[in-house]
Design an enzyme around this catalytic site. Structure first.
Site, PDB file in Angstrom:
ATOM      1  CE1 TYR A 122      -3.219   2.872   2.189  1.00 22.34           C
ATOM      2  CE2 TYR A 122      -4.003   1.937   0.133  1.00 22.34           C
ATOM      3  CZ  TYR A 122      -4.118   2.867   1.141  1.00 22.34           C
ATOM      4  OH  TYR A 122      -5.136   3.789   1.110  1.00 22.34           O
ATOM      5  NE  ARG A 172     -10.288   3.025  -0.651  1.00 18.91           N
ATOM      6  CZ  ARG A 172     -11.585   2.931  -0.380  1.00 18.91           C
ATOM      7  NH1 ARG A 172     -12.032   1.898   0.305  1.00 18.91           N
ATOM      8  NH2 ARG A 172     -12.428   3.869  -0.778  1.00 18.91           N
ATOM      9  CD1 TRP A 188     -13.422  14.650   3.079  1.00 24.55           C
ATOM     10  CD2 TRP A 188     -12.665  12.624   2.549  1.00 24.55           C
ATOM     11  NE1 TRP A 188     -13.138  13.979   4.243  1.00 24.55           N
ATOM     12  CE2 TRP A 188     -12.675  12.748   3.955  1.00 24.55           C
ATOM     13  CE3 TRP A 188     -12.218  11.423   1.968  1.00 24.55           C
ATOM     14  CZ2 TRP A 188     -12.262  11.707   4.797  1.00 24.55           C
ATOM     15  CZ3 TRP A 188     -11.806  10.406   2.802  1.00 24.55           C
ATOM     16  CH2 TRP A 188     -11.823  10.541   4.201  1.00 24.55           C
TER      17      TRP A 188
END
Lengths: 207, 206
Positions: free
Chosen positions: B8, B14, B107
């Protein structure tokens, strides 16, 4: 055999994958469709909904919410979820990708401003959808050259999921024109005898 | 034991859910973090859907953050003791995903007036409503010291800790009116393996 009741609106939406799983497995269930215009939803049902939403699955009276959790539970009960923990995870991965496609569609499906809707759906059709379908086509090809299924060597709820995406995208071959393996799989699944029987007789609904 | 590699960016994002599951289970893994300026780079071609996170298990690849978390939870007996319990954990984790989806739509709103209105609605109506449903599930379980499912720690409880990481920054105080949720977050964060991970994990903005 437990008694199953699936509660949703009168449409495919977030319940159709579960309905396809029941049908492919040949398992009977009560297919409850609520008419909001008659007040059936929220009615008495909303208070029974753990998160205030549909669909709901009742299994011998115990309730489960969240459409993917419902579908996965049924797929596992009926051996349509993959034969090993790894295969189950691969199915989950495909289902999550279909959900991502669905989320993109919902972004413009309910858009009331016609110009904005056209812009969003245009971008979806020319850019977003081909990107998602491209990844799926490549992954399908990795499994036995794409002649079979997404995962393993037999039908799983991932296969039913792509058949459901076919309907979500309008029920025609057109979106899959550049993705022949995906189209062939969607059609193979739709021609599965139990699925085909269901597709012939199910209610025709706008969504 | 298989070799695990989680790939990641250098953030919680996430992947933190999976990292918390590894930590709670006490299972070692390679916590591979790609710098933003190193993406897409060569690794993107390894990603089934062109995105991170990705989990490699003895070199086989899995994508989609929740599918990854669920696979690990099941491998480490943190997913529920039978199909029904597993479905309940799935249901709760899906609700966390819905909360995150609501936040994302805030957002990505560009219009400042719309964003302000949406943020207000989220903080005063949407988030309390969604957290209320989760609080009610804990209340139904009947114990102040309980867990979401089956009377013991599952990935659903770890998912709550993960979403608290996000909410404590974006919407501080959101658990003030939900004592059972707040209590569960605290209890899970204080279990030895989780506490050790939280203390040593890279400190990133998100």
């Amino acid at each position: 055999m437990p008694s199953y009741k699936l509660v949703y609106f009168n449409g495919r939406g977030r319940a159709e994958l579960s309905r396809l799983i029941f049908k492919a497995a040949g398992v009977p269930f009560e297919d409850v469709r609520l008419d909001s215009s008659k007040g059936e939803w929220p009615g008495e049902w909303k208070a029974k909904a753990p998160f205030g939403q549909l669909p709901l699955l009742f299994v011998d009276g115990k309730v489960l919410a969240q459409s993917k959790a419902v579908a996965r539970y049924l797929a596992k009960e009926f051996n349509l979820a993959g034969k090993t923990s790894w295969e189950q995870a691969r199915c989950d991965m495909f289902i999550d990708e279909f959900e991502d496609i669905g989320a993109e569609v919902y972004k413009f499906a309910f858009e009331k401003d016609e110009a904005k809707k056209a812009e969003l759906s245009g971008k979806f059709n020319s850019e977003t959808l081909p990107r998602h379908l491209g990844y799926l086509e490549a992954l399908l090809k990795e499994n036995n050259g794409g002649k079979g299924y997404f995962v393993g060597d037999s039908l799983t709820w991932a296969g039913l999921g792509i058949a459901n995406v076919y309907d979500l995208l309008g029920g025609t071959d057109a979106p899959f024109a550049k993705f022949p393996l995906l189209l062939a799989l969607a059609k193979r699944v739709r021609e599965n005898p139990k699925v085909a029987e269901y597709l012939k007789t199910r209610a025709q609904t706008p969504f | 034991m298989p070799t695990y590699k989680l790939v990641y960016f250098n953030m919680r994002g996430r992947a933190e859910f999976a990292r918390l599951i590894f930590a709670a289970a006490g299972v070692p893994y390679e916590d591979s973090r790609i710098e933003m300026n190193g993406w897409p780079g060569e690794y993107k071609d390894h990603c089934p859907f062109g995105q991170l996170p990705v989990l490699e298990v003895d070199g086989k690849v899995l994508a989609q953050s929740i599918a990854i978390a669920r696979y690990l939870a099941k491998e480490f007996n943190l997913a529920g003791k039978n199909n029904w319990e597993q479905a309940l954990t799935d249901m709760i984790v899906d609700e966390f995903t819905d909360i995150m989806a609501e936040m994302k739509s805030l957002w990505f709103e560009d219009d400042p007036e719309k964003k302000e209105a949406l943020t207000q609605k989220f903080n005063t109506e949407t988030l309390p409503r969604l957290l209320g449903y989760l609080e009610a599930i804990l209340k139904q379980n009947g114990s102040d010291e309980g867990f979401f499912v089956g009377g013991s720690l599952t990935w659903a409880d770890l998912g709550l800790v993960s979403i608290n990481d996000l909410l404590s920054v974006a919407c501080p105080g959101s658990f003030n009116n939900f004592p059972l949720l707040a209590g569960l977050i605290k209890r899970v964060r204080e279990t030895p393996r989780v506490a050790e991970w939280i203390a040593k994990r890279p400190n990133t903005p998100r």
